[in-house]
Design a protein around this motif. Structure first.
Motif, mmCIF file in Angstrom:
data_model
loop_
_atom_site.group_PDB
_atom_site.id
_atom_site.type_symbol
_atom_site.label_atom_id
_atom_site.label_comp_id
_atom_site.label_asym_id
_atom_site.label_seq_id
_atom_site.Cartn_x
_atom_site.Cartn_y
_atom_site.Cartn_z
ATOM 1 N N CYS A 39 33.038 22.769 65.649
ATOM 2 C CA CYS A 39 33.387 21.647 64.776
ATOM 3 C C CYS A 39 32.604 21.734 63.470
ATOM 4 O O CYS A 39 31.525 22.325 63.400
ATOM 5 C CB CYS A 39 33.142 20.315 65.478
ATOM 6 N N TYR A 70 36.648 22.861 69.752
ATOM 7 C CA TYR A 70 36.910 22.416 68.379
ATOM 8 C C TYR A 70 37.120 23.585 67.413
ATOM 9 O O TYR A 70 36.688 23.548 66.260
ATOM 10 C CB TYR A 70 35.787 21.512 67.876
ATOM 11 N N SER A 84 38.892 23.080 63.871
ATOM 12 C CA SER A 84 38.155 22.666 62.680
ATOM 13 C C SER A 84 37.888 23.829 61.730
ATOM 14 O O SER A 84 37.652 23.617 60.543
ATOM 15 C CB SER A 84 36.819 22.036 63.082
ATOM 16 N N LEU A 139 36.238 15.175 64.675
ATOM 17 C CA LEU A 139 35.332 16.273 64.369
ATOM 18 C C LEU A 139 36.039 17.299 63.494
ATOM 19 O O LEU A 139 35.878 18.497 63.656
ATOM 20 C CB LEU A 139 34.826 16.923 65.659
#
Length: 355
Positions: free
Chosen positions: A35, A124, A127, A157
């Protein structure tokens, strides 16, 4: 109950603690968080975190104690991110209730082959826009590393801190915003001058050299297995850098005789690496760079994909991770550029060899 005690130290040694874990909890299931928050807090491609079992907390070895770390907690966080106040090394995240921890396995004095941790998941990755490190590390020692992302629309995030789509300017900004500056494209005068020899590929005059580094020193000042560096002349950075490279909330740490590093004193992000033998050149931590095209900055970075920097250090620490990342980096180079690129940073002139 059978237990195993692990030791952890940052680079400067001011943060020193042990973890006593039930052997039934080993290996620690480790995830790489990609993230934007983790990347811009560490300055690294990802955070290397494992949740400690309930009731297990760092036992600091005197004179070290938690007060020698800086705790960073942003507005929407549910944990304090602790890093060494002297060298900037992230040791892990402590929950608001102070009762549970996610520890950085990259500071443990152990080897993955001993069964202490197992990197099992990338999280994540959306991202990064381009997959970031996960695109280079689909497997470790032949075992798939799973990928998890939130449902579409959950941007909690996401791209915290903003991105840049300016073709000629690259934004560098740590998570808290205490350090922020811009990087320009290589100027024609630099590319064509002797100063550019060793720092720019004349066949790719709009890009800066970039490399992944697995050295022990970098690991112990970031709290991550690997860091990415973009090599930039200081006079291509604005506002102009002071001689000591201290920008905004940054602090300086001398990691060896001729090497100085800077990190944000508020959120802990690694910012610069510099050494006396390379005047006028700074290595910028790629985790703090923001661009709409993604972490790998393919429009800005000419990547060395043939090898990792200081791979021998990485192999000694986590052989499976390092060898798999080396192989994945080479495969990414073939897939992305149609070749594997080799060059020596700072060698005059840069003459990349390809496979």
């Amino acid at each position: 109950m059978s237990t195993k005690t692990l030791t952890a130290r940052c680079h400067c040694g001011a943060t020193h603690f042990t973890l006593t874990l039930p052997t039934s909890a080993l290996p620690l299931k480790t995830h790489l968080c990609h993230c934007t928050i983790c990347r811009t807090v560490h300055g690294a491609p990802a955070a290397f975190h494992a949740r400690l079992p309930d009731g297990v907390v760092p036992a600091f070895v005197s004179p070290s104690n938690l007060d020698k770390t800086t705790g960073y907690k942003h507005a929407h966080a549910t944990a304090y991110r602790h890093f060494c106040s002297t060298c900037g090394c992230h040791i892990g995240d402590q929950a608001e209730n102070r009762e549970s921890w996610y520890i950085s396995v990259s500071v443990l004095d152990a080897n993955a082959n001993q069964g202490v941790w197992e990197i099992a998941e990338h999280v994540y990755t959306s991202s990064t826009k381009d997959g970031g490190l996960s695109a280079l590390l689909p497997t470790i020692a032949g075992k798939e590393v799973k990928v998890w992302n939130p449902e579409p629309g959950d941007d909690a995030l996401g791209l915290a801190g903003g991105t840049s789509d300016d073709h000629d300017t690259l934004l560098a900004k740590c998570h808290c915003g205490g350090v922020s500056f811009n990087i320009s494209r290589p100027q024609r005068e630099f590319v064509e001058s002797p100063a550019g020899d060793g720092w720019v590929i004349r066949s790719e005059p709009t890009k800066w050299l970039a490399s992944l580094d697995a050295c022990t020193d970098c690991r112990l000042v970031t709290g991550a297995h690997v860091i990415g560096w973009l090599f930039v002349p200081s006079d291509h950075i604005s506002p102009p850098l002071p001689q000591n490279l201290l920008v905004g909330t940054s602090k300086s740490y001398k990691s060896s005789q001729d090497v100085y590093r800077t990190f944000c004193g508020r959120c802990g992000a690694t910012i610069f690496y510099s050494e006396s033998g390379r005047p006028g050149i700074v290595d910028v931590a790629m985790g703090i760079l923001h661009h709409k095209d993604g972490f790998m900055l393919d429009d800005w970075a000419f990547w060395r994909t043939g090898r990792l920097g200081w791979a021998d250090d990485g192999v000694k620490y986590d052989e499976g991770f390092t060898r798999s990342l080396t192989e994945g980096l080479q495969e990414w180079g073939r897939r992305t550029h149609g070749e594997v690129r080799h060059f020596e940073v700072g060698v005059e002139p840069v003459k990349p060899k390809v496979d």
